[in-house]
Scaffold this motif. Structure first.
Motif, PDB file in Angstrom:
ATOM      1  N   ILE A 160     -16.143  -4.526  12.127  1.00 16.75           N
ATOM      2  CA  ILE A 160     -16.069  -4.071  10.733  1.00 16.75           C
ATOM      3  C   ILE A 160     -15.230  -5.079   9.962  1.00 16.75           C
ATOM      4  O   ILE A 160     -14.565  -5.931  10.556  1.00 16.75           O
ATOM      5  CB  ILE A 160     -15.465  -2.648  10.611  1.00 16.75           C
ATOM      6  N   SER A 161     -15.255  -4.983   8.640  1.00 14.46           N
ATOM      7  CA  SER A 161     -14.501  -5.943   7.833  1.00 14.46           C
ATOM      8  C   SER A 161     -13.000  -5.670   7.917  1.00 14.46           C
ATOM      9  O   SER A 161     -12.576  -4.549   8.230  1.00 14.46           O
ATOM     10  CB  SER A 161     -14.949  -5.869   6.369  1.00 14.46           C
ATOM     11  N   GLU A 162     -12.218  -6.687   7.619  1.00 13.97           N
ATOM     12  CA  GLU A 162     -10.764  -6.539   7.624  1.00 13.97           C
ATOM     13  C   GLU A 162     -10.323  -5.513   6.591  1.00 13.97           C
ATOM     14  O   GLU A 162      -9.388  -4.738   6.831  1.00 13.97           O
ATOM     15  CB  GLU A 162     -10.087  -7.891   7.381  1.00 13.97           C
ATOM     16  N   GLN A 163     -10.993  -5.504   5.429  1.00 15.18           N
ATOM     17  CA  GLN A 163     -10.641  -4.533   4.388  1.00 15.18           C
ATOM     18  C   GLN A 163     -10.911  -3.112   4.858  1.00 15.18           C
ATOM     19  O   GLN A 163     -10.134  -2.199   4.575  1.00 15.18           O
ATOM     20  CB  GLN A 163     -11.401  -4.825   3.093  1.00 15.18           C
ATOM     21  N   THR A 164     -11.991  -2.919   5.601  1.00 12.69           N
ATOM     22  CA  THR A 164     -12.294  -1.588   6.143  1.00 12.69           C
ATOM     23  C   THR A 164     -11.215  -1.159   7.128  1.00 12.69           C
ATOM     24  O   THR A 164     -10.803   0.006   7.141  1.00 12.69           O
ATOM     25  CB  THR A 164     -13.686  -1.583   6.812  1.00 12.69           C
ATOM     26  N   VAL A 165     -10.738  -2.098   7.924  1.00 16.22           N
ATOM     27  CA  VAL A 165      -9.645  -1.796   8.853  1.00 16.22           C
ATOM     28  C   VAL A 165      -8.412  -1.371   8.071  1.00 16.22           C
ATOM     29  O   VAL A 165      -7.796  -0.339   8.366  1.00 16.22           O
ATOM     30  CB  VAL A 165      -9.320  -3.009   9.763  1.00 16.22           C
ATOM     31  N   LYS A 166      -8.048  -2.159   7.049  1.00 15.38           N
ATOM     32  CA  LYS A 166      -6.866  -1.837   6.235  1.00 15.38           C
ATOM     33  C   LYS A 166      -7.013  -0.465   5.599  1.00 15.38           C
ATOM     34  O   LYS A 166      -6.073   0.336   5.601  1.00 15.38           O
ATOM     35  CB  LYS A 166      -6.663  -2.889   5.141  1.00 15.38           C
ATOM     36  N   ASN A 167      -8.192  -0.193   5.047  1.00 11.13           N
ATOM     37  CA  ASN A 167      -8.428   1.099   4.397  1.00 11.13           C
ATOM     38  C   ASN A 167      -8.296   2.248   5.391  1.00 11.13           C
ATOM     39  O   ASN A 167      -7.690   3.276   5.086  1.00 11.13           O
ATOM     40  CB  ASN A 167      -9.810   1.134   3.735  1.00 11.13           C
ATOM     41  N   ASN A 168      -8.869   2.072   6.596  1.00 11.10           N
ATOM     42  CA  ASN A 168      -8.811   3.127   7.606  1.00 11.10           C
ATOM     43  C   ASN A 168      -7.380   3.384   8.067  1.00 11.10           C
ATOM     44  O   ASN A 168      -6.968   4.532   8.234  1.00 11.10           O
ATOM     45  CB  ASN A 168      -9.712   2.792   8.792  1.00 11.10           C
ATOM     46  N   ILE A 169      -6.621   2.331   8.263  1.00  6.49           N
ATOM     47  CA  ILE A 169      -5.232   2.495   8.690  1.00  6.49           C
ATOM     48  C   ILE A 169      -4.420   3.169   7.584  1.00  6.49           C
ATOM     49  O   ILE A 169      -3.632   4.078   7.837  1.00  6.49           O
ATOM     50  CB  ILE A 169      -4.611   1.143   9.104  1.00  6.49           C
ATOM     51  N   SER A 170      -4.647   2.731   6.364  1.00  2.31           N
ATOM     52  CA  SER A 170      -3.935   3.329   5.229  1.00  2.31           C
ATOM     53  C   SER A 170      -4.276   4.817   5.085  1.00  2.31           C
ATOM     54  O   SER A 170      -3.388   5.648   4.880  1.00  2.31           O
ATOM     55  CB  SER A 170      -4.300   2.580   3.943  1.00  2.31           C
ATOM     56  N   LEU A 171      -5.548   5.144   5.221  1.00  2.00           N
ATOM     57  CA  LEU A 171      -5.965   6.548   5.135  1.00  2.00           C
ATOM     58  C   LEU A 171      -5.381   7.366   6.284  1.00  2.00           C
ATOM     59  O   LEU A 171      -4.955   8.507   6.099  1.00  2.00           O
ATOM     60  CB  LEU A 171      -7.494   6.655   5.135  1.00  2.00           C
ATOM     61  N   ALA A 172      -5.354   6.772   7.473  1.00  3.10           N
ATOM     62  CA  ALA A 172      -4.787   7.471   8.632  1.00  3.10           C
ATOM     63  C   ALA A 172      -3.313   7.758   8.394  1.00  3.10           C
ATOM     64  O   ALA A 172      -2.832   8.877   8.640  1.00  3.10           O
ATOM     65  CB  ALA A 172      -4.972   6.633   9.898  1.00  3.10           C
ATOM     66  N   LEU A 173      -2.601   6.771   7.910  1.00  6.91           N
ATOM     67  CA  LEU A 173      -1.170   6.970   7.644  1.00  6.91           C
ATOM     68  C   LEU A 173      -0.948   7.991   6.541  1.00  6.91           C
ATOM     69  O   LEU A 173      -0.012   8.788   6.600  1.00  6.91           O
ATOM     70  CB  LEU A 173      -0.511   5.632   7.308  1.00  6.91           C
ATOM     71  N   SER A 174      -1.815   7.978   5.539  1.00  9.68           N
ATOM     72  CA  SER A 174      -1.704   8.989   4.475  1.00  9.68           C
ATOM     73  C   SER A 174      -1.891  10.393   5.033  1.00  9.68           C
ATOM     74  O   SER A 174      -1.166  11.308   4.677  1.00  9.68           O
ATOM     75  CB  SER A 174      -2.760   8.726   3.384  1.00  9.68           C
ATOM     76  N   ARG A 175      -2.890  10.549   5.904  1.00  5.47           N
ATOM     77  CA  ARG A 175      -3.109  11.855   6.530  1.00  5.47           C
ATOM     78  C   ARG A 175      -1.886  12.306   7.331  1.00  5.47           C
ATOM     79  O   ARG A 175      -1.463  13.450   7.258  1.00  5.47           O
ATOM     80  CB  ARG A 175      -4.303  11.798   7.492  1.00  5.47           C
ATOM     81  N   LEU A 176      -1.350  11.372   8.092  1.00  9.45           N
ATOM     82  CA  LEU A 176      -0.193  11.709   8.913  1.00  9.45           C
ATOM     83  C   LEU A 176       1.023  12.023   8.053  1.00  9.45           C
ATOM     84  O   LEU A 176       1.795  12.936   8.377  1.00  9.45           O
ATOM     85  CB  LEU A 176       0.116  10.553   9.876  1.00  9.45           C
ATOM     86  N   LYS A 177       1.158  11.295   6.975  1.00  6.43           N
ATOM     87  CA  LYS A 177       2.285  11.546   6.083  1.00  6.43           C
ATOM     88  C   LYS A 177       2.178  12.941   5.478  1.00  6.43           C
ATOM     89  O   LYS A 177       3.173  13.651   5.369  1.00  6.43           O
ATOM     90  CB  LYS A 177       2.331  10.478   4.987  1.00  6.43           C
ATOM     91  N   LEU A 178       0.973  13.335   5.106  1.00  3.16           N
ATOM     92  CA  LEU A 178       0.778  14.680   4.549  1.00  3.16           C
ATOM     93  C   LEU A 178       1.124  15.754   5.581  1.00  3.16           C
ATOM     94  O   LEU A 178       1.698  16.775   5.258  1.00  3.16           O
ATOM     95  CB  LEU A 178      -0.665  14.861   4.080  1.00  3.16           C
ATOM     96  N   LYS A 179       0.744  15.498   6.825  1.00  4.40           N
ATOM     97  CA  LYS A 179       1.054  16.474   7.883  1.00  4.40           C
ATOM     98  C   LYS A 179       2.525  16.531   8.200  1.00  4.40           C
ATOM     99  O   LYS A 179       3.062  17.563   8.597  1.00  4.40           O
ATOM    100  CB  LYS A 179       0.274  16.124   9.167  1.00  4.40           C
ATOM    101  N   ALA A 180       3.210  15.401   8.015  1.00  8.25           N
ATOM    102  CA  ALA A 180       4.641  15.340   8.348  1.00  8.25           C
ATOM    103  C   ALA A 180       5.503  16.060   7.314  1.00  8.25           C
ATOM    104  O   ALA A 180       6.651  16.388   7.580  1.00  8.25           O
ATOM    105  CB  ALA A 180       5.089  13.890   8.474  1.00  8.25           C
ATOM    106  N   LYS A 181       4.946  16.312   6.134  1.00  6.28           N
ATOM    107  CA  LYS A 181       5.736  16.962   5.078  1.00  6.28           C
ATOM    108  C   LYS A 181       6.039  18.393   5.404  1.00  6.28           C
ATOM    109  O   LYS A 181       5.407  19.121   6.005  1.00  6.28           O
ATOM    110  CB  LYS A 181       5.007  16.884   3.737  1.00  6.28           C
TER     111      LYS A 181
END
Length: 181
Positions: A160-181
């Motif tokens: 996959i593209s590097e941008q897709t990787v960045k987007n997926n990691i960013s989205l994953a971290l956002s999800r985890l951050k929401l759960k951590a609240k």
């Protein structure tokens, strides 16, 4: 007003005319939003960035000199706002990683059982949340955070593209951050 050139319209904006500003916004909002969205992949963030571009235009209207078209100014402002957003996003990711990574190992100085229990619970929640992610997002996150691969290596491994990787990691971290609240 819609028939006026950018220069004529901006001269009216400079006088504080919000209707002329609205015409400029309508004239360029879609193309700028498309440009921003292609770079960051989040419509909500893209709309926020677009808002920042036009807020800055309004606030700096007395200092800005327009020759013919305002598009070059808006395009450059959007580009710099995207860069600023990416830098802030990287800082958020780094901050969140500092919060998450100590949870996967025993924290330094964790001496009482309450802290150990909390670490186990948060680690369990983290693992469960990662398991709920779509497969590409889960793979990108695990390859980055668990195996320590670079964005380029992950992109190659997952085809996959590097941008897709960045987007997926960013989205994953956002999800985890929401759960951590």
């Amino acid at each position: 007003m819609r028939d006026l050139s950018d220069k004529e319209l901006f001269d009216i904006v400079r006088e504080g005319n919000t209707q002329a500003f609205s015409v400029l916004f309508d004239r360029y909002a879609d193309i700028l939003l498309s440009f921003i969205l292609k770079r960051i992949g989040s419509i909500t963030d893209a709309e926020d960035i677009l808002q920042e571009v036009f807020t800055s235009l309004w606030n700096r209207r007395y200092k800005i000199e327009i020759e013919e078209s305002i598009y070059p100014y808006l395009f450059k402002a959007a580009k710099y706002e995207v860069i600023d957003w990416m830098a802030r996003d990287q800082k958020r990711i780094s901050y969140f990683e500092r919060l998450v990574f100590p949870l996967t190992n025993e924290p330094v100085g964790a001496s009482n059982s309450d802290e150990k229990l909390m670490v186990k619970e948060l680690s369990f929640l983290l693992d469960n949340e990662v398991a709920k992610m779509p497969s590409t997002m889960q793979s990108a996150f695990n390859l980055s955070r668990i195996e320590g691969l670079s964005i380029k290596e992950i992109a190659f491994r997952l085809s996959i593209s590097e941008q897709t990787v960045k987007n997926n990691i960013s989205l994953a971290l956002s999800r985890l951050k929401l759960k951590a609240k």
